[in-house]
Write a protein that holds these residues in place. Structure first.
Motif, PDB file in Angstrom:
ATOM      1  N   ALA A   7      -1.775  12.564  57.593  1.00 14.11           N
ATOM      2  CA  ALA A   7      -2.975  12.230  58.345  1.00 14.11           C
ATOM      3  C   ALA A   7      -4.202  12.613  57.534  1.00 14.11           C
ATOM      4  CB  ALA A   7      -2.976  12.965  59.675  1.00 14.11           C
ATOM      5  N   ILE A   8      -5.279  11.890  57.741  1.00 16.68           N
ATOM      6  CA  ILE A   8      -6.534  12.227  57.080  1.00 16.68           C
ATOM      7  C   ILE A   8      -7.657  12.079  58.086  1.00 16.68           C
ATOM      8  CG2 ILE A   8      -6.797   9.883  56.175  1.00 16.68           C
ATOM      9  CD1 ILE A   8      -8.181  11.259  53.720  1.00 16.68           C
ATOM     10  N   GLY A   9      -8.573  13.011  58.032  1.00 19.60           N
ATOM     11  CA  GLY A   9      -9.658  13.016  58.995  1.00 19.60           C
ATOM     12  C   GLY A   9     -11.011  12.958  58.333  1.00 19.60           C
ATOM     13  N   TRP A  10     -11.984  12.561  59.154  1.00 19.01           N
ATOM     14  CA  TRP A  10     -13.390  12.639  58.765  1.00 19.01           C
ATOM     15  C   TRP A  10     -14.053  13.703  59.638  1.00 19.01           C
ATOM     16  CZ3 TRP A  10     -15.801  10.423  54.714  1.00 19.01           C
ATOM     17  CH2 TRP A  10     -15.173   9.341  54.083  1.00 19.01           C
ATOM     18  N   PHE A  11     -14.862  14.518  58.996  1.00 23.72           N
ATOM     19  CA  PHE A  11     -15.574  15.591  59.671  1.00 23.72           C
ATOM     20  C   PHE A  11     -17.027  15.520  59.251  1.00 23.72           C
ATOM     21  CE2 PHE A  11     -11.749  17.821  61.045  1.00 23.72           C
ATOM     22  CZ  PHE A  11     -10.812  17.337  60.163  1.00 23.72           C
ATOM     23  N   ARG A  12     -17.890  16.147  60.022  1.00 26.23           N
ATOM     24  CA  ARG A  12     -19.283  16.193  59.617  1.00 26.23           C
ATOM     25  C   ARG A  12     -19.869  17.561  59.901  1.00 26.23           C
ATOM     26  NH1 ARG A  12     -22.445  12.239  63.952  1.00 26.23           N
ATOM     27  NH2 ARG A  12     -22.216  13.572  65.811  1.00 26.23           N
ATOM     28  N   LEU A  13     -20.855  17.899  59.078  1.00 25.69           N
ATOM     29  CA  LEU A  13     -21.548  19.177  59.206  1.00 25.69           C
ATOM     30  C   LEU A  13     -23.036  18.893  59.201  1.00 25.69           C
ATOM     31  CD1 LEU A  13     -21.254  22.245  59.344  1.00 25.69           C
ATOM     32  CD2 LEU A  13     -21.371  22.286  56.849  1.00 25.69           C
ATOM     33  N   HIS A  14     -23.651  19.161  60.339  1.00 23.03           N
ATOM     34  CA  HIS A  14     -25.082  18.952  60.434  1.00 23.03           C
ATOM     35  C   HIS A  14     -25.814  20.001  59.616  1.00 23.03           C
ATOM     36  CE1 HIS A  14     -24.712  16.011  63.703  1.00 23.03           C
ATOM     37  NE2 HIS A  14     -23.713  16.751  64.129  1.00 23.03           N
ATOM     38  N   GLN A  15     -26.924  19.612  59.048  1.00 18.21           N
ATOM     39  CA  GLN A  15     -27.701  20.538  58.222  1.00 18.21           C
ATOM     40  C   GLN A  15     -28.668  21.312  59.090  1.00 18.21           C
ATOM     41  OE1 GLN A  15     -26.792  20.524  54.628  1.00 18.21           O
ATOM     42  NE2 GLN A  15     -25.223  19.713  55.983  1.00 18.21           N
ATOM     43  N   LYS A  71     -25.084  24.967  63.768  1.00 22.25           N
ATOM     44  CA  LYS A  71     -24.223  23.848  64.171  1.00 22.25           C
ATOM     45  C   LYS A  71     -22.875  23.969  63.465  1.00 22.25           C
ATOM     46  CE  LYS A  71     -25.502  20.045  65.866  1.00 22.25           C
ATOM     47  NZ  LYS A  71     -25.187  19.381  67.151  1.00 22.25           N
ATOM     48  N   GLN A  72     -21.844  23.756  64.230  1.00 18.37           N
ATOM     49  CA  GLN A  72     -20.511  23.855  63.651  1.00 18.37           C
ATOM     50  C   GLN A  72     -20.035  22.485  63.195  1.00 18.37           C
ATOM     51  OE1 GLN A  72     -17.856  25.852  66.325  1.00 18.37           O
ATOM     52  NE2 GLN A  72     -18.847  27.820  66.021  1.00 18.37           N
ATOM     53  N   ARG A  73     -19.051  22.515  62.341  1.00 18.19           N
ATOM     54  CA  ARG A  73     -18.448  21.279  61.867  1.00 18.19           C
ATOM     55  C   ARG A  73     -17.790  20.536  63.018  1.00 18.19           C
ATOM     56  NH1 ARG A  73     -14.402  23.087  58.381  1.00 18.19           N
ATOM     57  NH2 ARG A  73     -13.040  22.986  60.185  1.00 18.19           N
ATOM     58  N   GLU A  74     -17.956  19.223  63.021  1.00 12.23           N
ATOM     59  CA  GLU A  74     -17.362  18.372  64.056  1.00 12.23           C
ATOM     60  C   GLU A  74     -16.303  17.469  63.444  1.00 12.23           C
ATOM     61  OE1 GLU A  74     -20.124  16.516  67.201  1.00 12.23           O
ATOM     62  OE2 GLU A  74     -21.317  16.616  65.368  1.00 12.23           O
ATOM     63  N   ALA A  75     -15.253  17.248  64.196  1.00 14.25           N
ATOM     64  CA  ALA A  75     -14.267  16.245  63.808  1.00 14.25           C
ATOM     65  C   ALA A  75     -14.728  14.897  64.344  1.00 14.25           C
ATOM     66  CB  ALA A  75     -12.900  16.605  64.365  1.00 14.25           C
ATOM     67  N   VAL A  76     -14.740  13.903  63.476  1.00 18.36           N
ATOM     68  CA  VAL A  76     -15.245  12.585  63.850  1.00 18.36           C
ATOM     69  C   VAL A  76     -14.112  11.618  64.141  1.00 18.36           C
ATOM     70  CG1 VAL A  76     -16.586  10.608  63.061  1.00 18.36           C
ATOM     71  CG2 VAL A  76     -17.342  12.931  62.507  1.00 18.36           C
ATOM     72  N   ASP A  97      -1.566   5.805  63.963  1.00 15.66           N
ATOM     73  CA  ASP A  97      -2.123   6.812  64.868  1.00 15.66           C
ATOM     74  C   ASP A  97      -3.600   6.996  64.529  1.00 15.66           C
ATOM     75  OD1 ASP A  97      -1.632  10.440  65.001  1.00 15.66           O
ATOM     76  OD2 ASP A  97      -2.606   9.067  66.428  1.00 15.66           O
ATOM     77  N   ARG A  98      -4.451   6.859  65.522  1.00 13.95           N
ATOM     78  CA  ARG A  98      -5.877   7.061  65.322  1.00 13.95           C
ATOM     79  C   ARG A  98      -6.414   7.977  66.412  1.00 13.95           C
ATOM     80  NH1 ARG A  98      -4.792   2.187  63.194  1.00 13.95           N
ATOM     81  NH2 ARG A  98      -6.009   1.425  61.430  1.00 13.95           N
ATOM     82  N   TRP A  99      -7.386   8.752  66.025  1.00 15.09           N
ATOM     83  CA  TRP A  99      -8.032   9.669  66.958  1.00 15.09           C
ATOM     84  C   TRP A  99      -9.519   9.620  66.687  1.00 15.09           C
ATOM     85  CZ3 TRP A  99     -11.326  13.669  66.078  1.00 15.09           C
ATOM     86  CH2 TRP A  99     -11.580  14.544  67.146  1.00 15.09           C
ATOM     87  N   TYR A 100     -10.319   9.688  67.773  1.00 15.73           N
ATOM     88  CA  TYR A 100     -11.769   9.700  67.636  1.00 15.73           C
ATOM     89  C   TYR A 100     -12.346  10.838  68.459  1.00 15.73           C
ATOM     90  CZ  TYR A 100     -11.289   5.069  65.582  1.00 15.73           C
ATOM     91  OH  TYR A 100     -10.946   4.007  64.771  1.00 15.73           O
ATOM     92  N   GLY A 101     -13.306  11.522  67.857  1.00 12.43           N
ATOM     93  CA  GLY A 101     -14.017  12.559  68.571  1.00 12.43           C
ATOM     94  C   GLY A 101     -15.044  11.975  69.514  1.00 12.43           C
TER      95      GLY A 101
END
Length: 130
Positions: free
Chosen positions: A33-41, A45-50, A59-63
């Protein structure tokens, strides 16, 4: 060398679209599996899973933060995962990372272990501003 290399970030106006790419080398991306995450500057703010994809099982998952505005997809032949982002908002401004762990074949496992993933892309800045 095992690595993830990202591309596709940049400046976009509100309402616009961007597609991020994450190319894997040294291993076969479709086996985990591979995910995309983001970190607001923004401090605090904590890192979010996108989003996440495990192409072997489709299999797909969305935040919640971007659901309905993003689509994750993979191209096994190119060993690449994409994140298509639409209807972007200023609050989507962040550094986006792709990440995986060769031992985690499903999105549920990847999300549960997101603080311990062993392979991350270099990050790409997405700025949504007019």
């Amino acid at each position: 060398q095992v690595q993830l290399v990202q591309s596709g970030g940049g400046l976009v106006q509100p309402g616009g679209s961007l597609r991020l790419s994450c190319v894997a080398s040294g291993f076969t991306l479709g086996r985990s599996a591979i995910g995309w995450f983001r970190l607001h500057q923004v401090p605090g703010k904590q890192r979010e899973a996108v989003a996440c994809i495990a192409s072997r099982d489709d299999d797909r998952w969305y935040g919640d933060s971007m659901e309905g505005r993003v689509t994750i997809s993979g191209d096994d032949a190119k060993n690449t995962v994409y994140l298509q982002m639409n209807s972007l908002r200023p609050e989507d401004t962040a550094v986006y990372y792709c990440a995986t762990d060769l031992a985690l074949p499903s999105c549920s496992m990847l999300m549960a272990a997101q603080n311990y993933l062993d392979l991350w892309g270099q990050g790409t800045l997405v700025t949504v501003a007019g």
